[in-house]
Structure formats: C-alpha cells, structure tokens
Design a protein around this motif. Sequence first.
Motif, PDB file in Angstrom:
ATOM      1  N   PHE A  51       0.822  -1.214   0.000  1.00  0.00           N
ATOM      2  CA  PHE A  51       0.000   0.000   0.000  1.00  0.00           C
ATOM      3  C   PHE A  51       0.854   1.261   0.000  1.00  0.00           C
ATOM      4  CE2 PHE A  51      -2.270   3.326   2.471  1.00  0.00           C
ATOM      5  CZ  PHE A  51      -3.384   3.488   1.660  1.00  0.00           C
ATOM      6  N   LEU A  52       2.093   1.154   0.477  1.00  0.00           N
ATOM      7  CA  LEU A  52       2.945   2.335   0.546  1.00  0.00           C
ATOM      8  C   LEU A  52       3.255   2.896  -0.842  1.00  0.00           C
ATOM      9  CD1 LEU A  52       5.400   1.327   3.415  1.00  0.00           C
ATOM     10  CD2 LEU A  52       3.332   2.735   3.537  1.00  0.00           C
ATOM     11  N   LEU A  53       3.188   2.049  -1.884  1.00  0.00           N
ATOM     12  CA  LEU A  53       3.431   2.546  -3.249  1.00  0.00           C
ATOM     13  C   LEU A  53       2.300   3.464  -3.722  1.00  0.00           C
ATOM     14  CD1 LEU A  53       4.997  -0.561  -5.047  1.00  0.00           C
ATOM     15  CD2 LEU A  53       6.129   1.537  -4.315  1.00  0.00           C
ATOM     16  N   PRO A  54       1.027   3.021  -3.714  1.00  0.00           N
ATOM     17  CA  PRO A  54      -0.030   3.961  -4.079  1.00  0.00           C
ATOM     18  C   PRO A  54      -0.137   5.140  -3.108  1.00  0.00           C
ATOM     19  CG  PRO A  54      -0.969   1.870  -3.322  1.00  0.00           C
ATOM     20  CD  PRO A  54       0.493   1.660  -3.520  1.00  0.00           C
ATOM     21  N   TYR A  55       0.229   4.909  -1.855  1.00  0.00           N
ATOM     22  CA  TYR A  55       0.217   5.989  -0.866  1.00  0.00           C
ATOM     23  C   TYR A  55       1.232   7.071  -1.248  1.00  0.00           C
ATOM     24  CZ  TYR A  55       0.699   8.243   3.746  1.00  0.00           C
ATOM     25  OH  TYR A  55       0.753   9.142   4.777  1.00  0.00           O
ATOM     26  N   LEU A  56       2.435   6.655  -1.656  1.00  0.00           N
ATOM     27  CA  LEU A  56       3.459   7.612  -2.089  1.00  0.00           C
ATOM     28  C   LEU A  56       3.012   8.324  -3.365  1.00  0.00           C
ATOM     29  CD1 LEU A  56       6.293   8.791  -1.642  1.00  0.00           C
ATOM     30  CD2 LEU A  56       7.207   6.911  -3.021  1.00  0.00           C
ATOM     31  N   PHE A  57       2.392   7.575  -4.288  1.00  0.00           N
ATOM     32  CA  PHE A  57       1.862   8.179  -5.508  1.00  0.00           C
ATOM     33  C   PHE A  57       0.811   9.237  -5.172  1.00  0.00           C
ATOM     34  CE2 PHE A  57      -1.806   8.195  -8.374  1.00  0.00           C
ATOM     35  CZ  PHE A  57      -1.225   8.674  -9.541  1.00  0.00           C
ATOM     36  N   ALA A  58      -0.077   8.909  -4.245  1.00  0.00           N
ATOM     37  CA  ALA A  58      -1.135   9.850  -3.851  1.00  0.00           C
ATOM     38  C   ALA A  58      -0.545  11.089  -3.185  1.00  0.00           C
ATOM     39  CB  ALA A  58      -2.120   9.158  -2.913  1.00  0.00           C
ATOM     40  N   LEU A  59       0.493  10.894  -2.375  1.00  0.00           N
ATOM     41  CA  LEU A  59       1.144  12.009  -1.699  1.00  0.00           C
ATOM     42  C   LEU A  59       1.754  12.976  -2.705  1.00  0.00           C
ATOM     43  CD1 LEU A  59       2.309  13.397   0.869  1.00  0.00           C
ATOM     44  CD2 LEU A  59       4.279  11.847   0.664  1.00  0.00           C
ATOM     45  N   LEU A  60       2.501  12.412  -3.688  1.00  0.00           N
ATOM     46  CA  LEU A  60       3.212  13.253  -4.653  1.00  0.00           C
ATOM     47  C   LEU A  60       2.318  13.744  -5.784  1.00  0.00           C
ATOM     48  CD1 LEU A  60       6.543  11.198  -4.933  1.00  0.00           C
ATOM     49  CD2 LEU A  60       6.111  13.250  -3.570  1.00  0.00           C
ATOM     50  N   GLY A  61       1.335  12.906  -6.177  1.00  0.00           N
ATOM     51  CA  GLY A  61       0.513  13.243  -7.336  1.00  0.00           C
ATOM     52  C   GLY A  61      -0.721  14.075  -7.022  1.00  0.00           C
ATOM     53  N   VAL A  62      -1.236  13.967  -5.799  1.00  0.00           N
ATOM     54  CA  VAL A  62      -2.464  14.677  -5.441  1.00  0.00           C
ATOM     55  C   VAL A  62      -2.274  15.513  -4.173  1.00  0.00           C
ATOM     56  CG1 VAL A  62      -4.895  14.452  -4.797  1.00  0.00           C
ATOM     57  CG2 VAL A  62      -3.923  12.933  -6.539  1.00  0.00           C
TER      58      VAL A  62
END
Length: 516
Positions: A51-62
Amino acid sequence: MAQKTASETGATRDQWTGQFGFLMAAVGSAIGLGNIWRFPGVAYSNGGGAFLLPYLFALLGVGIPILLLDYALGHKYRGSAPLTFKRLHAKAEFLGWWQVMVSAIITVYYAVVIAWSAAYAYYSVNLAWKQNAQKFFLEEYLQLDGKSLVAFTPVLPVLVPLALIWILVILVLSQGVSKGVEAANKLFLPLLVVLFVAIVVRALFLPGAMEGINEFFRPDWAALLNGKVWLAAVSQIFFSMSIAFGIMLTYASYLPRRFNLTGTGLVAGFANSSFEILAGIGVFATLGFMAHQEHVTVAELDGISGPILSFVTFPTVIAMMPGGALFGILFFTSLTIAGVTSLLSLLQLISGSFQDKFGWSAKTVAVGMGVIMSVVSVAFFATTTGLTTLDVVDSFINNIGVVTAAIAMVVLAFVVKPRLRALRYHLNATSSIKIHWIWEYAIGVLAPLVLSVILFLALVDYLTVGYGGYGVTDPKLLIFGWGSIGFAAVSSAVLTWMKWSPNAKHEPIVRFAGEE
C-alpha cells in the motif's frame, strides 16, 4: 510590482512570527486523530507494505500539489477562504463559505472525540475499563441509546471534558494567530511527538510486537491491481493533510510576502506521512502483543481502525500489558493533543473568515463562535445518541462535503478562471524549490478525475445502499446525513448574500513578475 505593507494600508491582519511557527501550525493541523486510528487500518486492509506505493503516488501526485495550491491561493490573495475565492472570481465566494461551513460541522463533533480522549487519559490511571473495554465504552461511558433517533439526555462524563476543551480553544483563538494558534502549536506539537515516540518504543518491546509489525508491512502485491486500493490511498492522503478544507489556504494568508512556500509544503507533507507510518508501527506492535496474548493472529483481531481501535481495542491491550496505566495515559494524552492542534486549525479557518467579512476582532469571533458551536456540540454529540449521530454526520460531511469542495476548487482554478500558471509563477517566485509545469496538470486533470471517482462511489453507496446499516430513507440519514449537507449549502448561500463590512480591512493582493 511594489506592495505596501499591512501597516501602510491600515490592515490589521495578523501574521506568523516566522517559518518555524507556520510549519508547526501546518503540521499540527495535518496530524490529527485520523493519522493514529485511520491510517494503520487503511494500510493493513489495502495491501500492507504494498500500500505504501499507491500511498506515495497519492502524496506526490495529489496531496502535495493540492497543498501547494492552497498555499498559493491564500498567500497570493491574502485572505481566508471566502475572501480568497471572491478575489479569484467574483462569483466564487460561495465556495469559500462552503469550506467554512463544512469545517464548522466537522468541528462540533471532532471536539467530542477529543473529549473522549481526555476522559480516557483520566480513566487510564486505574484502568476503569479493565473488566470489559467495549461494554465500558458504549454502555458505561457513552451510555449509548441505539434505539432513539435523537435524544438530548446529557452524558456528564462526556460533557465535562468537552466543556473544558471548548474553553481551552476559545482562549487560544482569542489571542489571534501568532500569540494564540502559533504559540499553542509550538508547545503541543513537540510534546505530541515526544509522547508518541515513547509509546512506539514501549510497544516495540512487548511480546509479539514484531509479528504485528510484520503483519503491517507484509506486502500483498496483488492489491496493486485493485483500483479501490489506489482510491483508498488518495482518500487517506486527502483527509490526513487538511487539504481543500480552506485551512491551509487561510494559514498561508498570514505568511509574509516573501516566504519559501514549496519548501515548507514539502516538509509539512512528508512530516505528516512520516507520523502516519510511525503511528502504524506503534499500533501494530501493540496489536501484535494483543494477538500474542490471545494466541491468535493479528488478522483475526477486530477493530483495527476507527474509534473502536482507540476506545475498545487499545484499552483492551492496555489492560493486559505491564505498566498499562502509564501507557494509557501517554496514548490518550497524545490523542488529545493531536486532536486539539487539528481543532485549532479548523476554528482558525472559521474565525479568519468572519474577521475578513465583518471586520470583527479575533476575541469577538472566538467568544461568539465558541459559545454557539459549543452549545451545538453538547446538544447533539454529548448525549446518549451522540455516537450514532456523529458517525452519520462524519461520513456524509467528509465523503460529500469535503470532496465536493476540493473538486470545485481545482476546477475553478483550472477551467472557470484559468490561473494555475500564474499561481505556479507565484510559488516559484517565493521558493527555493521550483515547481514544474506538470503541477498544473496534476491539479487540473489528475486531481479532479480521481476525486470525482471517489465522490461518485460515495454517492452511489448512499443513494442505493444507505450507510452503517441504515437504509436509504432512514430518518437518521435524512436528518443528520443529507441534513448536514443541506445546512452547509443554505448557510453558505446566506453568508455569501450578506454584505461585506466597510470596517473590514484587507491586505492588497501579492503579485510577482509573470502573474496576472
């Protein structure tokens, strides 16, 4: 172009004393109860370590892009949400008041959860719940009436700490931004970090702790193919960072003309996420101990997220462990502090908005607003039906109210009044870390697309299934769910219609080269 200072224009708008004070307030706003009780459960149920991968994506992308949009809007247009959106577009003031009213509704029930935490810090001294934590929470402490639609029977163990919480925050707000909110966060946030690190260190030495941590970080790579996992990551980032509430926008309006916006935004965003991961480690180390004591796996435990985690599962663990009373005091004091720092940010948004429109002083708004909101808080949530009412209002106001505000904000900046490029220039003119043009598309395309999917899924559930075991036409949902949305809309319209006071003094808009 040259700008006059606040003193030259006669403006009386308060300011943060410096970057450290603003950062403490921004991080204090982001770190709240949801970081401790929501993130661990969301991560665990959506792929664990993966989950940390989509979490990092969400942090940086949104997450960080919208946080920087909040910063740019507030800093450039020098106002709370209603004033900022009015300056952005003549007909957009309603959106600012929508954010204010959504935050006001959140405030009246959020304060109650903080009161629960404060009460439990007291109950930790003698582990009052040790016979049966669930029965104690629901029946003895909340005195829950699960049958009535609404009851106004007060619950004194909730009402007393709630009254004290309101007195505290009213006193802080009445001192203004620098002497009140900033000073409180400079005290509370370091104390919160110290207390929570102590909790994590204690939890790591419990029998079974490593099994719990392994369960938290064990990756389920197949989950990455599930779209709902990615949406869950965006949702978590969105709600934990206090973005699109109008909070960070208002906070940024109190910054000096020259300020490192992007650098501070990155520090605030990563500090919030780091605390969430720290909370996950502490929570699952403790759950590992509980599983070890009961000779089951962590997966077989109930109540791994939400209020049940904090007020049933954790108290059960605390009653089992050596030195449980001290651990309980530390844990619930941490929850209380995390809640108070976030509550102050919600209230400052509301206070700043009324100061901007009507020219009232911080003290006048704090007392007037505090009295009204505390009465509503006590009347609806410090009662025997308070828990069920809180659960319904929280779900609707967050999943519909906040997400709608976010979509409207990014669409307004990108489509209705396309000023994202000017806002990017504004960020770059003030900051050591420059923002790439791709930021405009993260805000204008990616964010509204993802948030629209989240809103659509929530609406489908509410309109076809209902919520929390209540049917679509259940009075509980109609009155407190849809009713809270209706109240926010009507109140926002009325406040938009009211005239701006000639006594209200505003700083001039800040413009740099390349901006409109």
